[in-house]
Design an enzyme around this catalytic site. Structure first.
Site, PDB file in Angstrom:
ATOM      1  N   ASN A  56      43.637  50.347  52.666  1.00 32.29           N
ATOM      2  CA  ASN A  56      43.754  49.969  51.260  1.00 32.29           C
ATOM      3  C   ASN A  56      44.756  50.939  50.640  1.00 32.29           C
ATOM      4  O   ASN A  56      44.415  52.069  50.317  1.00 32.29           O
ATOM      5  CB  ASN A  56      42.374  50.089  50.611  1.00 32.29           C
ATOM      6  CG  ASN A  56      42.384  49.726  49.134  1.00 32.29           C
ATOM      7  OD1 ASN A  56      43.453  49.467  48.560  1.00 32.29           O
ATOM      8  ND2 ASN A  56      41.222  49.717  48.526  1.00 32.29           N
ATOM      9  N   ARG A  81      43.971  45.386  52.676  1.00 29.68           N
ATOM     10  CA  ARG A  81      43.582  44.806  51.397  1.00 29.68           C
ATOM     11  C   ARG A  81      44.875  44.602  50.608  1.00 29.68           C
ATOM     12  O   ARG A  81      45.624  45.555  50.383  1.00 29.68           O
ATOM     13  CB  ARG A  81      42.670  45.763  50.637  1.00 29.68           C
ATOM     14  CG  ARG A  81      42.398  45.270  49.253  1.00 29.68           C
ATOM     15  CD  ARG A  81      41.554  46.232  48.460  1.00 29.68           C
ATOM     16  NE  ARG A  81      41.375  45.698  47.132  1.00 29.68           N
ATOM     17  CZ  ARG A  81      41.481  46.417  46.023  1.00 29.68           C
ATOM     18  NH1 ARG A  81      41.745  47.697  46.089  1.00 29.68           N
ATOM     19  NH2 ARG A  81      41.297  45.865  44.850  1.00 29.68           N
ATOM     20  N   HIS A  99      38.712  41.210  42.784  1.00 31.51           N
ATOM     21  CA  HIS A  99      37.441  41.578  43.436  1.00 31.51           C
ATOM     22  C   HIS A  99      36.917  40.426  44.296  1.00 31.51           C
ATOM     23  O   HIS A  99      35.720  40.350  44.578  1.00 31.51           O
ATOM     24  CB  HIS A  99      36.325  41.898  42.408  1.00 31.51           C
ATOM     25  CG  HIS A  99      36.498  43.195  41.688  1.00 31.51           C
ATOM     26  ND1 HIS A  99      36.018  43.402  40.420  1.00 31.51           N
ATOM     27  CD2 HIS A  99      37.070  44.356  42.062  1.00 31.51           C
ATOM     28  CE1 HIS A  99      36.295  44.634  40.031  1.00 31.51           C
ATOM     29  NE2 HIS A  99      36.935  45.249  41.007  1.00 31.51           N
ATOM     30  N   LEU A 114      29.922  45.494  39.321  1.00 28.44           N
ATOM     31  CA  LEU A 114      30.005  46.506  38.268  1.00 28.44           C
ATOM     32  C   LEU A 114      30.293  47.863  38.900  1.00 28.44           C
ATOM     33  O   LEU A 114      29.399  48.505  39.461  1.00 28.44           O
ATOM     34  CB  LEU A 114      28.689  46.571  37.473  1.00 28.44           C
ATOM     35  CG  LEU A 114      28.181  45.254  36.885  1.00 28.44           C
ATOM     36  CD1 LEU A 114      26.859  45.468  36.155  1.00 28.44           C
ATOM     37  CD2 LEU A 114      29.215  44.640  35.942  1.00 28.44           C
ATOM     38  N   GLY A 115      31.551  48.261  38.847  1.00 25.50           N
ATOM     39  CA  GLY A 115      31.945  49.573  39.361  1.00 25.50           C
ATOM     40  C   GLY A 115      32.827  50.210  38.308  1.00 25.50           C
ATOM     41  O   GLY A 115      32.612  50.000  37.114  1.00 25.50           O
ATOM     42  N   ASN A 116      33.841  50.952  38.745  1.00 27.27           N
ATOM     43  CA  ASN A 116      34.782  51.459  37.752  1.00 27.27           C
ATOM     44  C   ASN A 116      35.550  50.269  37.169  1.00 27.27           C
ATOM     45  O   ASN A 116      35.772  50.177  35.973  1.00 27.27           O
ATOM     46  CB  ASN A 116      35.693  52.504  38.388  1.00 27.27           C
ATOM     47  CG  ASN A 116      36.367  53.329  37.323  1.00 27.27           C
ATOM     48  OD1 ASN A 116      35.826  53.531  36.230  1.00 27.27           O
ATOM     49  ND2 ASN A 116      37.564  53.769  37.617  1.00 27.27           N
ATOM     50  N   GLY A 117      35.937  49.326  38.048  1.00 28.01           N
ATOM     51  CA  GLY A 117      36.415  48.022  37.589  1.00 28.01           C
ATOM     52  C   GLY A 117      35.224  47.075  37.610  1.00 28.01           C
ATOM     53  O   GLY A 117      34.343  47.233  38.450  1.00 28.01           O
ATOM     54  N   ARG A 173      39.111  50.156  31.148  1.00 27.82           N
ATOM     55  CA  ARG A 173      39.767  48.937  30.642  1.00 27.82           C
ATOM     56  C   ARG A 173      38.911  48.292  29.561  1.00 27.82           C
ATOM     57  O   ARG A 173      37.691  48.258  29.669  1.00 27.82           O
ATOM     58  CB  ARG A 173      39.988  47.920  31.766  1.00 27.82           C
ATOM     59  CG  ARG A 173      40.934  48.384  32.846  1.00 27.82           C
ATOM     60  CD  ARG A 173      41.264  47.221  33.790  1.00 27.82           C
ATOM     61  NE  ARG A 173      41.915  47.693  34.979  1.00 27.82           N
ATOM     62  CZ  ARG A 173      41.416  47.564  36.220  1.00 27.82           C
ATOM     63  NH1 ARG A 173      40.263  46.952  36.417  1.00 27.82           N
ATOM     64  NH2 ARG A 173      42.075  48.022  37.248  1.00 27.82           N
ATOM     65  N   GLY A 186      29.255  50.149  42.337  1.00 32.62           N
ATOM     66  CA  GLY A 186      28.595  51.448  42.135  1.00 32.62           C
ATOM     67  C   GLY A 186      27.512  51.421  41.068  1.00 32.62           C
ATOM     68  O   GLY A 186      26.422  51.972  41.252  1.00 32.62           O
ATOM     69  N   ILE A 187      27.776  50.765  39.938  1.00 28.55           N
ATOM     70  CA  ILE A 187      26.795  50.703  38.851  1.00 28.55           C
ATOM     71  C   ILE A 187      25.716  49.671  39.180  1.00 28.55           C
ATOM     72  O   ILE A 187      24.518  49.950  39.093  1.00 28.55           O
ATOM     73  CB  ILE A 187      27.482  50.343  37.508  1.00 28.55           C
ATOM     74  CG1 ILE A 187      28.530  51.404  37.145  1.00 28.55           C
ATOM     75  CG2 ILE A 187      26.455  50.175  36.403  1.00 28.55           C
ATOM     76  CD1 ILE A 187      29.435  51.034  35.966  1.00 28.55           C
ATOM     77  N   GLY A 188      26.143  48.491  39.595  1.00 25.02           N
ATOM     78  CA  GLY A 188      25.200  47.403  39.893  1.00 25.02           C
ATOM     79  C   GLY A 188      24.228  47.747  41.010  1.00 25.02           C
ATOM     80  O   GLY A 188      23.072  47.346  40.988  1.00 25.02           O
ATOM     81  N   ASN A 223      23.267  50.844  41.847  1.00 25.80           N
ATOM     82  CA  ASN A 223      22.525  52.100  41.680  1.00 25.80           C
ATOM     83  C   ASN A 223      21.799  52.300  40.361  1.00 25.80           C
ATOM     84  O   ASN A 223      20.896  53.132  40.286  1.00 25.80           O
ATOM     85  CB  ASN A 223      23.485  53.282  41.868  1.00 25.80           C
ATOM     86  CG  ASN A 223      23.991  53.366  43.289  1.00 25.80           C
ATOM     87  OD1 ASN A 223      23.200  53.480  44.216  1.00 25.80           O
ATOM     88  ND2 ASN A 223      25.304  53.278  43.462  1.00 25.80           N
ATOM     89  N   GLU A 238      33.470  45.433  51.137  1.00 28.09           N
ATOM     90  CA  GLU A 238      34.733  44.705  51.251  1.00 28.09           C
ATOM     91  C   GLU A 238      35.425  44.993  52.573  1.00 28.09           C
ATOM     92  O   GLU A 238      36.027  44.118  53.189  1.00 28.09           O
ATOM     93  CB  GLU A 238      35.647  45.084  50.084  1.00 28.09           C
ATOM     94  CG  GLU A 238      35.106  44.587  48.754  1.00 28.09           C
ATOM     95  CD  GLU A 238      35.705  45.310  47.566  1.00 28.09           C
ATOM     96  OE1 GLU A 238      36.758  44.885  47.103  1.00 28.09           O
ATOM     97  OE2 GLU A 238      35.116  46.313  47.114  1.00 28.09           O
TER      98      GLU A 238
HETATM   99  P1  AMP Z   1      32.624  52.013  42.159  1.00 23.45           P
HETATM  100  O1  AMP Z   1      33.931  51.796  41.444  1.00 23.45           O
HETATM  101  O2  AMP Z   1      32.027  50.747  42.697  1.00 23.45           O
HETATM  102  O3  AMP Z   1      32.675  53.124  43.171  1.00 23.45           O
HETATM  103  O4  AMP Z   1      31.560  52.504  41.036  1.00 23.45           O
HETATM  104  C1  AMP Z   1      31.767  53.666  40.307  1.00 23.45           C
HETATM  105  C2  AMP Z   1      30.818  53.675  39.123  1.00 23.45           C
HETATM  106  O5  AMP Z   1      29.467  53.610  39.598  1.00 23.45           O
HETATM  107  C3  AMP Z   1      30.920  54.951  38.278  1.00 23.45           C
HETATM  108  O6  AMP Z   1      30.909  54.614  36.906  1.00 23.45           O
HETATM  109  C4  AMP Z   1      29.650  55.695  38.657  1.00 23.45           C
HETATM  110  O7  AMP Z   1      29.190  56.545  37.633  1.00 23.45           O
HETATM  111  C5  AMP Z   1      28.687  54.546  38.851  1.00 23.45           C
HETATM  112  N1  AMP Z   1      27.475  54.966  39.552  1.00 23.45           N
HETATM  113  C6  AMP Z   1      27.327  55.392  40.816  1.00 23.45           C
HETATM  114  N2  AMP Z   1      26.044  55.770  41.052  1.00 23.45           N
HETATM  115  C7  AMP Z   1      25.366  55.575  39.885  1.00 23.45           C
HETATM  116  C8  AMP Z   1      23.999  55.765  39.458  1.00 23.45           C
HETATM  117  N3  AMP Z   1      23.072  56.246  40.277  1.00 23.45           N
HETATM  118  N4  AMP Z   1      23.687  55.445  38.192  1.00 23.45           N
HETATM  119  C9  AMP Z   1      24.606  54.955  37.348  1.00 23.45           C
HETATM  120  N5  AMP Z   1      25.886  54.760  37.675  1.00 23.45           N
HETATM  121  C10 AMP Z   1      26.271  55.057  38.927  1.00 23.45           C
END
Ligand code: AMP
Length: 414
Positions: free
Chosen positions: A7, A99, A188, A217-220, A249, A340-342, A344, A395
């Site tokens: 990537n 990718r 995505h 739901l991650g950084n993007g 964003r 990351g958010i979804g 965790n 991915e």
């Molecule tokens: P990604 O882009 O998929 O790696 O996701 C990154 C995002 O996931 C960041 O905003 C992190 O703070 C969030 N994240 C990772 N672990 C947790 C957690 N345990 N609780 C809340 N947000 C999380």
């Protein structure tokens, strides 16, 4: 088959080395042999190389360009110090999967890379001027290093090429679509496709019976409406800027705001676009951070008002999209959280679902809390009409599988 997944970004390279032998995949066992990244390419270089369960290496080493970065990774993989038993020399890496961010309307699925495909990816540069050139550099670097071994391109946009016209066209003069291909592409796609695939594997459903809303739901962040196994709508648009609130964003906004900010703040259109991409979203509202974990800590432990507001706006927008996609799909069986958010954050999942109880969503609070760190399964109450799942995305595994499949298909049978 050992597949190197690359990537390549403008100043970074992420990689995974994945063994795609069928037994491991059938058991959904972790097939990853190594992973890591090189950041600050063209500068100081931060190198992270990890052989899963074996060794790890971190260093600050200047890395000149993408080719040097790929060389650094490959040399380490094939070296004795990495401890990867499966790879003794370059010849034990059988193919490369890339990718690629934008495949325009041309690439509806993953393809083996030929001269013609490379030209096609080049043609999409105007749609993704930051990303596609970096992806092309990675392809050319791998070609120089590995010679003629098969390389595949897996596009972020491809899964959403099934969107119907009514979902992908903007209400702009039609000739703008004709002339410049201005439309919703969505991104995505590999992640949405992977979690939809896992969902149907868990439930043992045929592809045509997959009717779910997937939230990456991650950084993007993006959301997709998947009906009969196909993406029929998604929140990102011509670029990844549209849709949900993201780390930096803005997501959806009134297009007239661009001119307004430009004149009030004395910024060029380009500068406003940068502001919308890099200084907005969770970071912009909170004034603190784009990192959801930090934001939750600020809101819950320090009671920071704007951190709480950023979280509220983030969840409110996501709930609204789920409601609108339920209308677009005329109902769905489940919603799926990933990224990351979804994957965790129980709190974010709860806040998004709370507003949807009228639609039949009911979370099991205890179960929800227990889903972090890669756990996969259902978090909704059994009787709920609309189920809620957490499915960790992967991915890279999908890129490796697509690459292996394409090589299999390209071999003459018999
Ligand atoms: P990604 O882009 O998929 O790696 O996701 C990154 C995002 O996931 C960041 O905003 C992190 O703070 C969030 N994240 C990772 N672990 C947790 C957690 N345990 N609780 C809340 N947000 C999380």
């Amino acid at each position: 088959m050992n597949i190197l997944v690359l990537n390549c970004g403008s100043s970074s390279l992420k990689f995974q080395l994945i063994a795609t032998d069928l037994e491991r995949i059938a058991n959904n066992k972790d097939a990853r042999l190594a992973h890591g990244q090189i950041e600050r390419i063209g500068g100081a270089g931060i190198v992270t190389l990890i052989a899963d369960g074996k060794t790890s290496h971190r260093s600050a080493t200047p890395v000149r360009d993408t080719k040097s970065a790929v060389e650094t990774v490959v040399r380490w993989i094939a070296s004795e110090t990495s401890g990867i038993d499966e790879i003794k020399s370059l010849a034990d890496i059988h193919a490369i999967g890339h990718r690629v961010v934008h495949g325009g309307e041309r690439f509806r699925q993953s393809v083996l890379i030929t001269e013609e495909v490379l030209c096609g990816i080049e043609d999409c540069i105007e749609l993704a001027p930051l990303h596609n050139p970096a992806n092309i550099k990675g392809i050319l670097a791998a070609r120089e290093i590995f010679g003629g071994i098969p390389q595949a391109a897996v596009f972020d946009t491809a899964f959403h090429q099934t969107l119907p016209e009514k979902a992908y066209l903007y209400a702009l003069p039609y000739q703008l679509y004709r002339r410049h291909k201005i439309r919703r592409y969505g991104f995505h796609g590999t992640s949405h496709r992977y979690v939809a695939y896992r969902y149907r594997t868990i439930l043992n459903l045929p592809r045509e019976q997959v009717n779910v809303i997937t939230l990456h739901l991650g950084n993007g962040c993006s959301i997709a409406a998947i009906k009969g196994g196909n993406s029929i709508d998604t929140s990102m648009g011509l670029t990844p800027l549209e849709g949900l609130v993201m780390g930096t964003r803005s997501g959806d906004l009134d297009a007239a705001i661009i001119e307004f900010i430009s004149s009030k703040e004395g910024l060029t259109v380009q500068e406003v676009e940068t502001l919308l991409n890099t200084q907005s979203g969770l970071l912009g509202i909170s004034g603190l951070t784009n990192d959801m974990r930090e934001l939750l800590a600020e809101a819950n432990e320090s009671g920071d008002r704007r951190a709480r507001l950023a979280i509220e706006i983030f969840c409110y927008r996501a709930s609204k999209y789920i409601g609108s996609y339920l209308a677009a799909m005329n109902g769905a069986e489940a919603i799926v959280f990933t990224g990351g958010i979804g994957e965790n954050s129980a709190e974010i999942r709860r806040l998004i679902c709370e507003r949807l109880s009228w639609l039949g969503i009911e979370l099991d609070a205890q179960l929800n809390e227990s889903f972090t760190g890669g756990r996969e399964g259902v978090i909704g109450a059994d009787a709920a009409r609309l189920k809620v799942y957490v499915i960790p995305t992967n991915e890279e595994l999908l890129i490796a599988r697509d690459t292996a499949r394409l090589i299999g298909e390209s071999k003459p049978s018999g």
